[in-house]
Design a protein around this motif. Structure first.
Motif, short mmCIF file in Angstrom:
data_model
loop_
_atom_site.label_atom_id
_atom_site.label_comp_id
_atom_site.label_asym_id
_atom_site.label_seq_id
_atom_site.Cartn_x
_atom_site.Cartn_y
_atom_site.Cartn_z
N ALA A 241 0.83 -1.20 0.00
CA ALA A 241 0.00 0.00 0.00
C ALA A 241 0.87 1.26 0.00
CB ALA A 241 -0.93 -0.01 1.21
N GLU A 242 1.92 1.24 0.81
CA GLU A 242 2.81 2.41 0.87
C GLU A 242 3.45 2.68 -0.49
OE1 GLU A 242 6.95 3.77 3.15
OE2 GLU A 242 6.03 1.82 3.54
N LEU A 243 3.90 1.62 -1.16
CA LEU A 243 4.56 1.78 -2.46
C LEU A 243 3.58 2.18 -3.55
CD1 LEU A 243 6.94 -1.33 -2.38
CD2 LEU A 243 7.57 1.08 -2.07
N ASN A 244 2.29 1.99 -3.32
CA ASN A 244 1.29 2.29 -4.34
C ASN A 244 0.38 3.45 -3.95
OD1 ASN A 244 1.22 0.03 -6.65
ND2 ASN A 244 1.91 -0.89 -4.74
N GLY A 245 0.85 4.29 -3.05
CA GLY A 245 0.17 5.54 -2.75
C GLY A 245 -1.08 5.43 -1.92
N MET A 246 -1.23 4.33 -1.17
CA MET A 246 -2.38 4.17 -0.28
C MET A 246 -1.90 4.24 1.17
SD MET A 246 -4.54 1.03 -1.96
CE MET A 246 -4.79 0.94 -3.73
N LYS A 247 -2.70 4.86 1.97
CA LYS A 247 -2.42 4.87 3.40
C LYS A 247 -2.84 3.53 3.99
CE LYS A 247 -3.46 7.49 7.62
NZ LYS A 247 -4.27 8.62 8.18
N GLY A 248 -1.97 2.93 4.80
CA GLY A 248 -2.28 1.63 5.39
C GLY A 248 -2.22 1.66 6.89
N ARG A 249 -2.99 0.77 7.51
CA ARG A 249 -3.02 0.68 8.97
C ARG A 249 -3.26 -0.75 9.39
NH1 ARG A 249 -7.60 3.55 12.89
NH2 ARG A 249 -6.89 2.63 14.85
N ALA A 250 -2.50 -1.24 10.35
CA ALA A 250 -2.70 -2.57 10.91
C ALA A 250 -3.55 -2.46 12.17
CB ALA A 250 -1.36 -3.23 11.23
N LEU A 251 -4.72 -3.10 12.16
CA LEU A 251 -5.62 -3.02 13.31
C LEU A 251 -5.23 -3.99 14.41
CD1 LEU A 251 -9.14 -2.61 11.68
CD2 LEU A 251 -7.55 -0.85 12.45
N ARG A 252 -4.62 -5.13 14.02
CA ARG A 252 -4.20 -6.15 14.98
C ARG A 252 -5.33 -6.56 15.92
NH1 ARG A 252 0.38 -2.89 14.27
NH2 ARG A 252 2.13 -4.07 13.39
N LEU A 253 -6.48 -6.81 15.35
CA LEU A 253 -7.59 -7.31 16.14
C LEU A 253 -7.31 -8.74 16.56
CD1 LEU A 253 -10.62 -6.03 14.05
CD2 LEU A 253 -9.77 -5.09 16.19
N VAL A 254 -7.72 -9.10 17.75
CA VAL A 254 -7.52 -10.46 18.26
C VAL A 254 -8.85 -11.20 18.24
CG1 VAL A 254 -5.57 -9.78 19.69
CG2 VAL A 254 -7.86 -9.73 20.66
#
Length: 355
Positions: free
Chosen positions: A315-328
């Motif tokens: 996502a970073e390399l393709n111009g998208m903002k990314g976020r890891a939610l790390r839901l359990v």
């Protein structure tokens, strides 16, 4: 426009929508839940009210009992429900029967909670429908470039070929009770296997539910009450744990098979003692995940569970903002359906309001 974090954010109970006052696939009992599909790590009993597709509600009732929730709100694909000014639309996810993406819209912002999904054809459920959105929330079970799954027909062809090569041996296929077992059966039928398929008792009720929903599984027989060394040259399908249990000892020199995306990893097949690994997954592989992001082109992608690092980097390399939610609380494909559903009693405090 409302901020994405104000419309949906992670909590210990799962993704929560404050303006709508509901959760999506909560991992503990809540007053109001939107449930994307019937697998036990996403669909749990004990919620006050549940909004889901009619098929998912039927699956939950079959697995947990009719009192799995106090109130149900069936929403068909394409229909929109509203609660506190928040619109909720369900569209197909292509994962299992009744699986849906939750399209949540409020004050000009659209967020899509995709649940679990895949992009390839599945004869037992409606295919994935891409939805333009500002934020796309995706799983990442197979979120690494190494995971490129072969065509399903090729894998089923390997099973049919083995049946021809070893006509005196039973072929025991480990497949999860919801979705995978019925898909393997239908793929066998499409490959020309017309003989009865034998099934473990744990599959019988869900098989009947699929049949009621119009999925023709062909002749099915119970794999019970059989003599020792039975089913030479036949196919039996069972939960993965059963093919390594005493249950499997009655069959004729069985070939053990296992249908899972993880069978691409040879070490996993060896650990399970699988003779015939079948790479058949109900989750998107790496090319399908990337193709989905490219097709939808959201402003942001949130990764809920799995191998998020590779997708975040992409996502970073393709111009998208990314976020890891790390839901359990959500299991990998190997684990989600190899254990009995988690049961809980409906909440007894407060009167829930239907969504």
């Amino acid at each position: 426009m409302i901020r994405s974090e104000d419309l949906l954010h992670p909590t210990p109970a799962g993704l929560y929508c404050p303006p709508g006052d509901f959760y999506v696939d909560p991992v503990r009992p809540v007053d109001r839940a939107v449930v994307t599909h019937g697998h036990s790590d996403h669909a749990r009993s004990g919620h006050g009210a549940v909004l889901a597709t009619p098929q998912t509600l039927a699956i939950m009732a079959e697995r947990y009992g009719e009192d799995f929730t106090r109130l149900r709100q069936p929403v068909a694909y394409g229909e929109t429900a509203s609660h506190n000014g928040v619109d909720i639309r369900l569209v197909p996810a292509g994962h299992v029967l009744g699986s849906a993406q939750a399209v949540i819209t409020h004050q000009g912002l659209t967020m899509v909670v995709s649940g679990d999904y895949k992009r390839r054809r599945d004869p037992t459920c409606v295919g994935f429908e891409p939805v333009p959105c500002h934020v796309f929330i995706s799983e990442a079970t197979f979120g690494l470039p190494v995971f490129t799954h072969p065509p399903d027909a090729e894998e089923i062809g390997r099973l049919v070929q083995s049946l021809g090569q070893f006509p005196d041996r039973a072929h025991l296929v480990g497949a999860y009770a919801l979705g995978k077992a019925q898909r393997v059966i239908r793929l066998l039928r499409e490959a020309g296997w017309e003989r009865p398929i034998y099934v473990h008792g744990a599959l019988e009720r869900l098989n009947r539910l699929y049949e009621r929903e119009g999925i023709d599984l062909g002749p099915i027989l119970p794999a019970t009450g059989l003599k020792k060394d039975a089913l030479g040259g036949e196919v039996a399908i069972a939960p993965p744990s059963a093919i390594q249990d005493r249950w499997a000892r009655r069959f004729a020199d069985p070939v053990t098979a296992f249908a899972s995306g993880w069978m691409l990893v040879k070490a996993r097949a060896r650990q399970r003692g699988v003779e015939l690994p079948l790479v058949i997954s109900d989750h998107a592989d790496w090319p399908e995940l990337i193709a989905t992001f490219e097709e939808i082109r959201p402003e942001e992608v949130w990764i809920t569970h799995g191998r998020e690092e590779g997708l975040l980097r992409w996502a970073e390399l393709n111009g998208m903002k990314g976020r890891a939610l790390r839901l359990v609380g959500y299991d990998e494909e190997d684990e989600a359906e190899d254990s009995p559903p988690i049961s809980a009693h409906p909440r007894e405090s407060g009167d829930p309001v239907l969504l």
